[in-house]
Design an enzyme around this catalytic site. Structure first.
Site, PDB file in Angstrom:
ATOM      1  N   GLY A  87       4.330  -1.059   2.072  1.00  0.00           N
ATOM      2  CA  GLY A  87       3.504  -0.648   2.851  1.00  0.00           C
ATOM      3  C   GLY A  87       3.490   0.782   2.763  1.00  0.00           C
ATOM      4  CB  SER A 216       3.542  -3.592   5.176  1.00  0.00           C
ATOM      5  OG  SER A 216       4.939  -3.643   4.957  1.00  0.00           O
ATOM      6  CG  HIS A 221       4.614  -5.879   7.864  1.00  0.00           C
ATOM      7  ND1 HIS A 221       3.859  -5.241   8.414  1.00  0.00           N
ATOM      8  CD2 HIS A 221       5.772  -5.318   7.648  1.00  0.00           C
ATOM      9  CE1 HIS A 221       4.284  -4.170   8.457  1.00  0.00           C
ATOM     10  NE2 HIS A 221       5.558  -3.859   8.265  1.00  0.00           N
TER      11      HIS A 221
END
Lengths: 440, 235
Positions: A87, A216, A221
């Protein structure tokens, strides 16, 4: 079936068995096992895809990357999705893309100002510094932790060229205000959507409002491929620029292992190079190599199939924790969504009210001692960190709330790996703390 | 974002003079593409995960709205298209990868489309989607060897009926008896006579290499800037 295909089938069946033996039936043991703030949630398909990709032994981006990028773009209804290796790399690629000479007068140049916030993750801001742009910091609201809309407007100067902010912890910032200001002042908007995959604003997915957005796929995540990220955009031009910056800065957009997909490999004129200089080695940007491997994409593709379920479970866990902690609102500031938004929550953020009988440290130490992971809201005030103390920047108003976050805010997990048994345990630990129990 | 797609041939039209249209049905929905983009078609087997085999480039003649069927049109010119002529039949399976290319017609200025033979396929998706409110004038000169090879004439006529901004001249090289086309090749004298102000339009060229070379040189000689001449050319 040919022998190699038969062997592959057998190997993948064994992988499924391995998953069952190794991962399938793990039971949570209260007080023994950690309740993570985030983590990988997967089944046999992730392992199967990973091994399948490794048996291809193509290694660099290939069929799984292609499929992931196509499916991911479809999820957003956009035409460009570009996998990168994190990310943070996505932010670097996206922000650097806005400096491309191919954008003509609209390109970002050194000294141009970019409105952002200081309460967040460093790699939203770092690429601005790396591109010699000047971040202009505004304060954030407590409880939704996104930029105060009136401060964004106040921050605009003749040098302002972009607004680049994260939908912090999954909460969409005020996109009505940001997009209105962008239109009025001809500003670029880059949404750092790393925490907010699946969040919506007025029913529309975040990441689809600005010129570019980033995502990301780190294990914390919403979906993961280990290390990984993506840049998404509706603009074909920005998509091509981003691809160039990701791929060494080259002008050619052939995938690894491919040649002459443009059909003009040896028949173009670039710079002062000889006519027909091999397009594969023509460079139109100062770029990087930030690509993924196909093994990463293979895991990501299996995860993508679970995304809608993951989003629903994050929301459900958030609601349960909110109900659980509501009785303690006098001591704890609980998180709220911004108006018109529907967050796909990254975590459950708590700020300790001032003048409580306890501090953040008292509570987080107690939770950690009882095997409940906590995290600060990332960097808190970035400008108080050694790396950022001396960067060229501007602050509009003060960063009082940002400093409060630095001193009194933390979060716990809502990720889909947390089930009701863990939530019950979480509830019992909070109850014990609120009744006065402390760590010595 | 290009993707490799396995397709089955559902229809082959023999237009005569060794010109064919091929309709390909993808196993799954084809990736999104834009008018003017092209695909690579491979005749040799391809195993996902392996290296892509030899392929050739063809404009996607079908409209982007229909991702269930892809159409290409080709003239037999070399070894690869000779193989296509002999191997591609209904039911045959091939791999394609798409989309590629940036041959997009800009609404920022009036456009003059110069299409020779199967080069018209670079414009068909654009013409199929041309709406009455298109903000610019579009002038199309569409040439072919014989009247029968003005394959996409019905599509062009439909577009003309939809949009009063589209102006078309048909040209035929090897037949001078018709009344609804101009005999001869596309040439700039005719372009200059036909367009109200030929110096302020953007030219889009698609067709055989010789046509592209002649017209490109001619446009440069008439003072057109490089960014006013967009060429759909492949090696």
């Amino acid at each position: 079936m040919q022998r190699d295909a038969q062997l592959r089938t057998e190997i993948l069946e064994l992988v499924r068995d391995y998953y069952q033996q190794r991962y399938a039936s793990r039971e949570f043991r209260p007080g023994v096992d950690l309740i993570h703030y985030a983590g990988r949630v997967f089944d046999a398909q992730e392992l199967v895809n990973l091994v399948d990709s490794s048996l291809d032994f193509f290694l660099t981006a290939n069929r799984y990357s292609e499929s992931f990028e196509a499916d991911f773009a479809d999820f957003f209804g956009l035409s460009n999705s570009l996998l990168v290796n994190s990310g943070s790399s996505a932010n670097l690629v996206a922000i650097t893309s806005l400096t491309s000479p191919q954008l003509g007068d609209r390109r970002l140049r050194p000294g141009d100002e970019v409105i952002t916030v200081a309460a967040g993750f460093p790699t939203t801001v770092a690429p601005m510094v790396q591109n010699r742009l000047v971040p202009v910091f505004v304060d954030v609201n407590l409880s939704d932790y996104t930029a105060i809309p009136s401060m964004i407007e106040e921050a605009i100067s003749p040098k302002t060229r972009a607004i680049i902010m994260a939908h912090t912890m999954g909460v969409p910032f005020d996109l009505d205000t940001v997009m209105r200001l962008a239109k009025e002042h001809n500003l670029w908007v880059m949404e750092d959507n790393c925490d907010a995959l699946g969040s919506r604003y007025r029913g529309q997915l975040t990441g689809t409002f600005g010129d570019l957005a980033t995502v990301s796929f780190y294990p914390a995540h919403h979906v993961t491929m280990g290390e990984g990220g993506a840049v998404i955009t509706a603009s074909d031009m920005l998509g091509r620029i981003a691809r160039s910056i990701r791929d060494w800065g080259r002008d050619c957009y052939c995938a690894g292992g491919e040649n002459n997909t443009c059909g003009k490999r040896f028949s173009q004129q670039f710079g002062t190079l000889p006519y027909g200089y091999d397009h594969k080695y023509v460079y139109s940007h100062i770029g990087y190599n930030l690509k993924v491997t196909d093994m990463q994409a293979a895991v990501g593709l299996a995860q993508l199939g679970k995304l809608e379920d993951f989003i629903a479970r994050r929301k459900a866990n958030f609601d349960k924790i909110y109900a659980m902690l509501k009785p303690y609102e006098e001591q704890l500031l609980l998180p709220h969504a911004t108006p018109n938004s529907e967050p796909s929550w990254f975590g459950f953020v708590i700020t300790i009210h001032k003048n409580n009988a306890f501090t953040r440290s008292d509570l987080t130490r107690f939770l950690e001692a009882n095997h409940i992971e906590t995290r600060n809201l990332f960097a808190g005030n970035l400008l108080r960190h050694p790396a950022f103390m001396n960067i060229e920047h501007r602050v509009v108003g003060d960063l009082a709330n940002t400093d409060t976050i630095t001193e009194r805010t933390f979060f716990i997990g809502v990720y889909p790996g947390i089930d009701d048994i863990q939530l019950d345990y979480l509830n019992s630990v909070f109850t014990r703390f609120m009744k006065g129990e402390r760590v010595n | 974002m290009p993707q490799k797609v396995h397709c089955t041939i559902t229809q082959v039209i023999d237009h005569g003079e060794r010109v064919y249209s091929v309709f390909l049905k993808p196993d799954s929905l084809a990736p999104r593409f834009r008018p003017g983009q092209f695909l690579h078609l491979a005749l040799d087997p391809y195993t996902p995960g392996d290296f892509w085999p030899e392929s050739r480039v063809f404009s996607i003649a079908s409209a982007p709205e229909d991702r269930n069927i892809l159409r290409i049109t080709y003239a037999v010119k070399g070894q690869f298209t000779t193989r296509m002529e002999s191997e591609i039949q209904v039911g045959h399976q091939v791999w394609v990868k798409l989309p590629y290319g940036e041959f997009a017609i800009s609404p920022e200025s009036d456009a003059c489309l110069l299409a020779g033979g199967t080069g018209i396929t670079a414009f068909t998706a654009f013409l199929a989607g041309l709406q009455p409110d298109y903000p610019r004038g579009v002038h199309l000169l569409y040439g072919a060897r014989c009247p029968e090879l003005l394959i996409f004439r019905p599509l062009v006529e439909e577009a003309c009926q939809r949009s009063s901004h589209l102006h078309v001249l048909y040209m035929v090289e090897q037949d001078s008896n018709g009344t609804d086309y101009i005999p001869g090749r596309i040439n700039l004298d005719l372009v200059w006579k036909s367009l109200p102000d030929p110096l302020v339009v953007t030219y889009y060229l698609a067709g055989p290499p010789e046509m592209l070379r002649t017209l490109t040189q001619g446009l440069a000689a008439r003072g057109m800037q490089q960014n006013q001449v967009i060429i759909d050319a492949w090696e």
